[in-house]
Design an enzyme around this catalytic site. Sequence first.
Site, mmCIF file in Angstrom:
data_model
loop_
_atom_site.group_PDB
_atom_site.id
_atom_site.type_symbol
_atom_site.label_atom_id
_atom_site.label_comp_id
_atom_site.label_asym_id
_atom_site.label_seq_id
_atom_site.Cartn_x
_atom_site.Cartn_y
_atom_site.Cartn_z
ATOM 1 C CE LYS A 1 -82.700 -25.165 22.156
ATOM 2 N NZ LYS A 1 -83.729 -25.678 23.065
ATOM 3 N N GLY B 1 -79.036 -31.097 22.580
ATOM 4 C CA GLY B 1 -78.155 -32.251 22.641
ATOM 5 C C GLY B 1 -76.721 -31.959 22.255
ATOM 6 N N GLY B 2 -76.337 -30.682 22.272
ATOM 7 C CA GLY B 2 -74.969 -30.313 21.940
ATOM 8 C C GLY B 2 -74.665 -30.280 20.458
ATOM 9 C CD GLU C 1 -80.879 -26.016 25.938
ATOM 10 O OE1 GLU C 1 -80.950 -25.810 24.707
ATOM 11 O OE2 GLU C 1 -80.587 -27.112 26.425
ATOM 12 N NE ARG D 1 -85.751 -32.911 26.948
ATOM 13 C CZ ARG D 1 -84.644 -33.073 27.656
ATOM 14 N NH1 ARG D 1 -84.695 -33.584 28.880
ATOM 15 N NH2 ARG D 1 -83.465 -32.724 27.174
ATOM 16 N NE ARG E 1 -77.236 -37.492 32.635
ATOM 17 C CZ ARG E 1 -77.856 -36.771 31.715
ATOM 18 N NH1 ARG E 1 -77.890 -37.197 30.458
ATOM 19 N NH2 ARG E 1 -78.423 -35.613 32.026
#
Length: 469
Positions: free
Chosen positions: A116, A165-166, A290, A294, A340
Amino acid sequence: MFNRILICDRGEIAVRIIRACRELGVETVAVYGVADRYSRHVELADHAVCIGASPMRDSYLNIPNVIMAARTTGCEAIHPGYGGLAEKATFAEIVAENDLVFVGPPPAAIEAMGNKHEARARMREAGVPVIPGTGIVSADSPAEALDFARTNGYPVMIKAAAGGGGRGIRIAHNRDQLLAGLKAAENEAQAAFANGDVYVEAYLHEPRHIEIQILADSKGGTIHLGERECSIQTTRHQKVLEESPGATVTDRLRQRMGEAAVKAARAVDYVSAGTVECMVAADGSFYFLEMNTRIQVEHPVTELVTGLDLVGAQLRIAAGEPLGLRQRDVEFRGHAIECRIAAQDASQDFRPCSGTIERCVMPGGPGVRVDSHVYTGYEVPLFYDPLLAKVLAWGPDRETAIVRMERALDEMVLDGVTTTLPLQRRIVRNAFFRRGELSTSFMAKRWGDLSPDNGAAAALPELSDHGGR
């Protein structure tokens, strides 16, 4: 186009890729860990290979076994889904070394965007707005971090250079928290990514998390497909609900962000589908966060408002075909929302849950889509990501999409396992959500309204304003 590909992922995304392949006349090989032997993607694929025991490291992350499965079954390409190997440049290199095609970007592009801190430097060079920040700092050498905080003011964000992913993220409100946070973030980053490098950046107060979907072919064609609003996130910066278009994104802001995303992709010679994630301040200024190299979990949101098949596009691009689409050909229609549904206990800081789904009823009707791999009798394992389903609703406008989503969630039944379905029902009924008053602190600020137990609000860990992945 390929004759046969291997899908190196599981769950709903593996099912999604199988469906795209079927429409393109491509045979599929599913791989699986022992715990997934009765999973839907194993049943739907043309062929299936068990590549190891249940844990991720023994199966879906087991590169030698993945490559062996691809070679012995006569595959020409490997699609990594959005799983653990999707953003590993070394995996993409190994795939190529074995005369297979990696359905994704070149290894150099993955590498360039994977760190990053280095990605931020590249974006600055390309003229993409970046949040002000430091170079690599550490708890042992905190001078630059402390100087930055004194100059720019507290609070500040500490982030892992190789983060995702935090993980490896901390917020510091003062000097003591900054020093302690540097050490904690370093340790977490080292454990998660085998890279403890961290940096510090300015803190944005209640920004919105807006991401731009891009597509790029190997012929030099690069376009954007508009934005997705991803501001509603858990305490671990995991996205909960996404929608497109953003409730407050103007045509001018969309154009500016889209142009910046295309510029970012071209700066690293990007090919395939990718997502440029940004923080948007209250005044409309936006900053690069970022790039996810994918397909994203939330890609169906864009598919619904553009009418495009993003997974199919990935496969065509990997096969060497041109986009066949120019920026002016992209049309946006209506509004789409994705919720989700995960096997998590929202009242316990989204703790993963396992068990047997005793009754499964998926919703339908006008404007509703469900991407899932579960069914009545499905055993939810603890080895893998807890995502069970993605419920999507489309409408000609945001209000209609919300109404359809509310109906769909009310129709849905997942008995036997604790899930986030009740939380999603409360979110879509929340007055602030319906008015589009969102930021990355939405869950923290509205938890008292969203929790089934008002007392649970005190138990919710602090949620930073900066978005996750």
